[in-house]
Design an enzyme around this catalytic site. Structure first.
Site, mmCIF file in Angstrom:
data_model
loop_
_atom_site.group_PDB
_atom_site.id
_atom_site.type_symbol
_atom_site.label_atom_id
_atom_site.label_comp_id
_atom_site.label_asym_id
_atom_site.label_seq_id
_atom_site.Cartn_x
_atom_site.Cartn_y
_atom_site.Cartn_z
ATOM 1 N N TYR A 35 1.553 11.971 2.991
ATOM 2 C CA TYR A 35 2.235 11.995 4.290
ATOM 3 C C TYR A 35 1.562 12.959 5.268
ATOM 4 C CZ TYR A 35 6.472 9.293 3.203
ATOM 5 O OH TYR A 35 7.367 8.300 2.909
ATOM 6 N N LYS A 64 0.102 9.289 -10.962
ATOM 7 C CA LYS A 64 -0.792 8.161 -11.210
ATOM 8 C C LYS A 64 -2.107 8.755 -11.708
ATOM 9 C CE LYS A 64 -1.849 3.744 -11.046
ATOM 10 N NZ LYS A 64 -1.249 2.717 -11.932
ATOM 11 N N ASP A 109 3.871 3.363 -11.816
ATOM 12 C CA ASP A 109 4.208 1.945 -11.987
ATOM 13 C C ASP A 109 5.158 1.759 -13.166
ATOM 14 O OD1 ASP A 109 2.101 2.770 -13.617
ATOM 15 O OD2 ASP A 109 0.972 0.904 -13.461
ATOM 16 N N ASP A 112 9.430 8.907 -2.337
ATOM 17 C CA ASP A 112 10.041 8.065 -1.296
ATOM 18 C C ASP A 112 10.425 6.726 -1.906
ATOM 19 O OD1 ASP A 112 10.715 7.132 1.341
ATOM 20 O OD2 ASP A 112 8.808 6.046 1.368
ATOM 21 N N ASP A 157 14.459 5.329 -3.381
ATOM 22 C CA ASP A 157 15.151 4.124 -2.903
ATOM 23 C C ASP A 157 15.498 3.218 -4.086
ATOM 24 O OD1 ASP A 157 14.937 4.853 -0.220
ATOM 25 O OD2 ASP A 157 14.211 2.889 0.420
#
Ligand code: IPM
Ligand code: MG
Length: 362
Positions: free
Chosen positions: A143, A194, A226, A250, A254
């Site tokens: 970000y 990751k 993942d 983020d 959700d």
């Protein structure tokens, strides 16, 4: 002794003002019961600030926030501002606020309310009892990493660039929040990265692993992002506390939110090393239902509870609000997003009135 607190309110856009109005009423009621004196100052952010001043985060707003003891934000953004240049977008205001207040730790609980299990798109046996805390790094990673932008490449084409970067110190401070949060919960921390592909993630994993020695009471595990996304819908009860970077957090927060049936139920807290914290629902500004008295104010109200608990050191007030939320759900009050057969449909204001009634009954 009465405690005095200055709170900055940032209602923002879309359903923001409606849900904020409910949260303020609830806070006033709780304050009168808990010997709290709350002083509210409203300030502009997001689209509302763009319309009034041209900037999504006016300097005055940041100053007002800095001078307060806590900041309660509703939601920002809407179709009207979607096509503005990045610097003028509502989202840029929110990112500026997080960075400006140094809020590097974002706590996003995903807890299933027993009354709402049937609102989840997953099977009852998969989600019943889910209680996850996502600790998301909030002021670094892709970000904020440099370089960023759209540049002209040697081929003459445009090239879009963002950079995922973390300093050791940035990883350490969020990892510490992760371990300490796990200690206060069920003692399990899952770090998500990751590391099989990204160097920045390898450093993340190395630092988190190193820190584990200081927390022998916490059981640390690692998952690739993942796999974590898959495990969250396959068997969410395996998770207690998750710590992860900005972008992965983020997305996973959700996803975790949807386990609970509605993103309209979930609050969040963003905290820095010192200074005021920022408390906001995980959901957005829902411009499609703005101004129609259809919004679910419960995530906003629960954010106010988190503000009392983590920002103003008033756990009794937070408990009262959380109990009131449970009570209205138990009584069958439902906004559209969590409605099911046989329940009592209410709008945003109706839900607010039910909450006040519940609070008065304690
Ligand atoms: C969130 C939102 C924000 C984010 C947007 C609105 C900038 O999605 O709080 O999760 O990406 O952090
Ligand atoms: Mg998000």
């Amino acid at each position: 002794m009465t405690q005095h607190h200055r709170i900055t309110l940032l209602p923002g856009d879309g359903i923001g003002p409606e849900i904020m109005a409910v949260a303020v009423e609830v806070l006033r009621e709780v304050a009168s019961k808990c010997a709290l004196q709350l002083e509210f100052t409203e300030a502009l952010i997001g689209g509302a600030a763009i319309d009034a001043t041209g900037s999504p985060l006016p300097e005055e707003t940041l100053e007002t926030c800095r001078k307060s003891d806590a900041v309660l934000l509703a939601a920002i953004g809407g179709y009207k501002w979607d096509n503005l240049a990045r610097q003028q977008r509502p989202e840029t205001g929110l990112l500026g606020l997080r960075a400006g207040l140094g809020l590097f730790a974002n706590l996003r609980p995903a807890t299933i309310f027993p009354q709402l299990i049937d609102a989840s798109s997953l099977k009852r046996e998969v989600v019943e009892g889910v209680d996850i805390m996502v600790v998301r790094e909030l002021t670094g990673g892709i970000y904020f990493g440099q370089p960023k932008g759209i540049f002209e490449a040697e081929t003459g084409e445009k090239r879009g660039v963002n950079t995922m970067a973390y300093l050791e110190g940035e990883i350490d401070r969020i990892a510490k929040v992760g371990f300490e949060t796990a200690q206060k919960r069920r003692g399990k921390l899952c770090s998500v990265d990751k590391a099989n592909v990204l160097d920045v993630s390898q450093l993340w994993r190395d630092r988190v692993t190193l820190m584990a020695a200081q927390y022998p009471d916490v059981e640390l595990s690692h998952l690739y992002v993942d796999n974590a996304a898959m495990q969250l819908v396959r068997a969410p009860k395996q998770f207690d506390t998750i710590v992860t970077g900005n972008l992965f957090g983020d997305i996973l927060s959700d996803e975790a939110a949807m386990l609970t049936g509605s993103i309209g139920m979930l609050p969040s807290a963003s905290l820095g090393a010192d200074g005021p914290g920022l408390f906001e629902p995980v959901h957005g500004s829902a411009p499609d239902i703005a101004g129609q008295d259809k919004a679910n104010p419960l995530a906003q109200v629960l954010s106010a509870a988190m503000m009392l608990r983590y920002g103003l050191d008033c756990p009794e007030g937070a408990d009262k609000i959380e109990q009131a939320v449970l009570q209205v759900l138990e009584q069958g009050y439902r906004t559209g997003d969590i409605m099911s057969e046989g329940m009592k449909a209410v709008g945003c204001q109706g839900m607010g009135e039910a909450l006040l009634e519940a609070l008065r009954s304690f």
